[in-house]
Design a protein around this motif. Structure first.
Motif, short mmCIF file in Angstrom:
data_model
loop_
_atom_site.label_atom_id
_atom_site.label_comp_id
_atom_site.label_asym_id
_atom_site.label_seq_id
_atom_site.Cartn_x
_atom_site.Cartn_y
_atom_site.Cartn_z
N SER A 108 10.00 50.74 60.76
CA SER A 108 10.29 49.63 61.68
C SER A 108 10.48 48.33 60.90
O SER A 108 10.06 48.22 59.74
CB SER A 108 9.14 49.45 62.69
N PHE A 127 1.75 48.73 51.89
CA PHE A 127 2.66 49.28 52.88
C PHE A 127 1.94 50.10 53.95
O PHE A 127 2.51 50.98 54.56
CB PHE A 127 3.72 50.15 52.18
N ASN A 165 6.69 52.52 57.96
CA ASN A 165 6.78 53.24 59.23
C ASN A 165 8.19 53.27 59.80
O ASN A 165 8.41 53.77 60.91
CB ASN A 165 5.81 52.63 60.24
N LEU A 202 7.89 41.65 55.12
CA LEU A 202 8.83 42.02 54.07
C LEU A 202 10.08 41.15 54.13
O LEU A 202 10.61 40.71 53.10
CB LEU A 202 9.20 43.49 54.21
N LYS A 239 12.87 47.18 56.42
CA LYS A 239 12.00 48.10 57.15
C LYS A 239 10.81 48.49 56.28
O LYS A 239 10.94 48.75 55.09
CB LYS A 239 12.78 49.34 57.58
N GLY A 240 9.64 48.57 56.93
CA GLY A 240 8.42 48.94 56.24
C GLY A 240 8.26 50.44 56.15
O GLY A 240 9.16 51.21 56.51
N ASP A 274 9.92 44.95 59.34
CA ASP A 274 8.69 44.34 58.84
C ASP A 274 8.94 42.87 58.60
O ASP A 274 9.63 42.48 57.64
CB ASP A 274 8.26 45.05 57.54
#
Length: 632
Positions: free
Chosen positions: A134, A349, A132, A139, A129-130, A136
């Motif tokens: 959510s 990010f 935010n 990533l 998860k990034g 990614d």
């Protein structure tokens, strides 16, 4: 199901079931650089469970991963011999056989996890998860690429892991914990005891007369192995590393000053800045927020609050420029005036606004103060570049049977000469031997080598090499009584003191059991009568050790006993009370969950053992030895 993954990882068997799931797989492989564990590495199976095969590459990768994790934990390299001594080879094989057993069982039962479920689990994994919150995809792809994994291989493994966990959960879900078991656990953990006791120190044994010659000889004969001398070895060591090879005096002042002028910032304290940050989903939102801040409509903290951030947690921390791994953020933060807010910065990010709240100026040491340090740095760099060349030259000299002493003299290297050392690194007086490099690796090699035989150079943790010649071997042998007489007398006295104290403590306990008051018994022994209350299992208190309290809990109320009290002391006691608080429904939730987890582990272990028996397990020992790095 994701919660199930996390819960399963808390028990030892759950860890086996999901050995390579998500975070463990990604973190382990990314840190240690292990390649794709699903790439082919030979067709010979190391083990087979039913029709499920465990490849040599899977064993090799898992084994190396475990070795490197252990090395990271203990902060030193782990040799193959040490890994086998720890049992890592069999531990890895056992884990892989367990996984293969569950895979075989899920196949036999027709269990399969859908693509949608696997995708959902991957998207819910926090590691992907990034900023935010959510999933990614960038990533995710970067992590797999750094680990050397393909997306298809990773998804395939997660599908297998999810199926294993579904099977395990179906066997162990909602296990009831019997009330009788909960009550027994509660009684064990909540019971408190009180006791009256007499502590007998070492001096209570009285004066111990010196033993006769016959007593000393008898004791020596009965305990001969306790006085045996270990094997000692003499050795010459030649250490080659950047430190020993470096010649700082050969570095000129012009070279050192050029290094200083080129990078003065290294020789002092770099500037540090305290930085605050707000992350935005896009550049437009960040620009709009910046306009409001600069117009005075909303301060920086208010913007953070609107983004759901606690103003108290805005600080990223205090960093040097080198500490900030995002170059865009570092460039912006270290060009800002204190208190100013940056233009929108497109970081790794997301887009951010930065504010510097404090600046700690840097300082640079004068050249004369660091000249010696710079010369040493340059000398070590040159030595490091020249290291392999010198290593090869020394190997050529070793091949021509030249002694290490001659090689050291010719190359102006220090020769470490150790007259006598045992396998634990001690000299004959029991003192630690100084000057031994990398003891954990060097000592075992010294005691495996044969005198006069060629030995390979050992690689050191500093990146250098160690050559060694065994100069003498003193075999382990029995020391004569005359040599160890003082030691034998001391040990005889210690055992005699313990025997007398034990006898006095038992006698005191017997007198208490017959009805004498503890005050009277204590007075006759010249000691103080004591009491202790609220004693709990495993906790020392009021002069009583955990061991003696354990004996108190093993003795019925109203009865007496004696026990060791540590540090050459004994205790005689009488248990005076035992209390247990009532079990309140719901108060034992943690204990109940621990018991349920242990019960689940036992049931799943029995299930796996039965499944292995039904499917049949075979191990190709030769292939296994090759997979983990050779015959042994």
């Amino acid at each position: 199901m994701l919660q199930g993954f996390r819960a399963a990882s808390q028990s030892w068997l759950g860890k086996i079931v999901i050995t390579v799931v998500f975070g463990l797989l990604i973190a382990g492989l990314a840190i240690f650089g292990i390649g794709d564990i699903f790439r082919g590495g030979g067709s010979t199976a190391v083990a087979t469970v039913g029709s499920t095969k465990i490849s040599a590459e899977a064993v090799r990768s898992a084994y190396q991963n475990q070795i490197q994790r252990l090395a990271r934990q203990v902060r030193r390299p782990i040799t193959p011999d040490q890994a086998r001594a720890f049992g890592l080879d069999r531990e890895v094989l056992s884990a892989l056989v367990t996984e293969a057993t569950l895979d075989q069982k899920t196949h036999d039962l027709g269990l399969r996890v859908s693509d949608d479920t696997v995708i959902r689990l991957i998207k819910e994994e926090p590691a992907f998860k990034g900023p935010n919150g959510s999933f990614d995809i960038g990533l995710f792809n970067d992590t797999l690429r750094q680990a050397g994994l393909t997306e298809a291989a990773f998804v395939q493994e997660q599908r297998a892991v999810a199926a294993r966990l579904q099977l395990a959960e179906s066997i162990t879900a909602d296990l009831p914990v019997p009330l009788a078991a909960r009550e027994a656990i509660h009684r064990y953990t909540a019971e408190r005891r009180a006791a009256a006791f007499i502590l007998l120190p070492e001096g209570a044994a009285g004066e111990i007369p010196a033993p006769t010659d016959e007593q000393v000889k008898t004791y020596y004969d009965d305990h001969r192995s306790a006085f045996r001398a270990p094997e000692y070895r003499g050795v010459n060591l030649l250490v080659l590393d950047p430190t020993t090879l470096a010649k700082p005096d050969a570095v000129t002042d012009e070279e050192a000053r050029a290094r200083y002028d080129a990078d003065k910032g290294r020789y002092g304290t770099p500037e540090r800045r305290t930085i605050q940050q707000i992350v935005f989903p896009n550049e437009a939102d960040a620009a709009a927020a910046l306009a409001r801040i600069r117009s005075g409509e909303a301060p920086f903290e208010s913007i953070a609050g609107e983004r759901g951030l606690d103003p108290k947690s805005l600080d990223l921390g205090t960093f040097t420029r080198a500490d900030l791994f995002d170059p865009a953020v570092a460039d912006a933060a270290f060009t800002l005036q204190q208190g100013a807010v940056s233009e929108p910065v497109k970081g790794r990010f997301g887009t951010v606004l930065l504010r510097v709240t404090a600046v700690e100026p840097g300082s640079v040491k004068p050249y004369d103060e660091v000249a010696g340090q710079i010369r040493t740095e340059i000398a070590r760099e040159r030595a490091r570049d020249n290291l392999e060349k010198v290593h090869d030259a020394i190997e050529d000299q070793r091949a021509s049977a030249k002694p290490l002493a001659d090689i050291a003299r010719e190359r102006d290297l220090s020769l470490v000469t150790i007259a006598s050392v045992d396998a634990q690194g001690r000299d004959p007086k029991g003192q630690a031997v100084e000057g031994l490099p990398d003891k954990d690796a060097v000592l075992p090699a010294l005691f495996r080598a044969e005198m006069g035989a060629d030995s390979e150079a050992l690689r050191t943790r500093s990146g250098g090499y160690v050559w060694y010649d065994i100069t003498k071997v003193d075999p382990a042998h029995d020391r004569p009584l005359d040599e160890v007489r003082d030691q034998a007398v001391d040990q005889w006295k210690a055992e005699e003191t313990d025997r007398l104290l034990s006898a006095k403590a038992r006698e005191a306990a017997e007198r208490l059991d017959k009805g004498e008051t503890i005050e009277a018994v204590a007075a006759s022994l010249g000691q103080e009568a004591r009491t202790a209350t609220d004693l709990a299992r495993g906790r020392a208190k009021d002069g009583l050790t955990a061991e003696s309290i354990g004996r108190i809990f093993a003795t019925p109320v109203g009865k007496t006993g004696s026990a060791s009290a540590g540090d050459k002391a004994r205790v005689a006691f009488k248990v005076t009370a035992a209390t247990v608080t009532p079990l309140v429904p719901g108060s034992d939730a943690t204990v109940e969950q621990q018991y349920r987890s242990a019960l689940a582990d036992d049931i799943l272990a029995e299930y796996i053992a039965d499944a292995q028996k039904q499917a049949g397990v075979s191990v190709n020992e030769s292939a296994f030895r090759r997979a983990i790095g050779g015959e042994y």
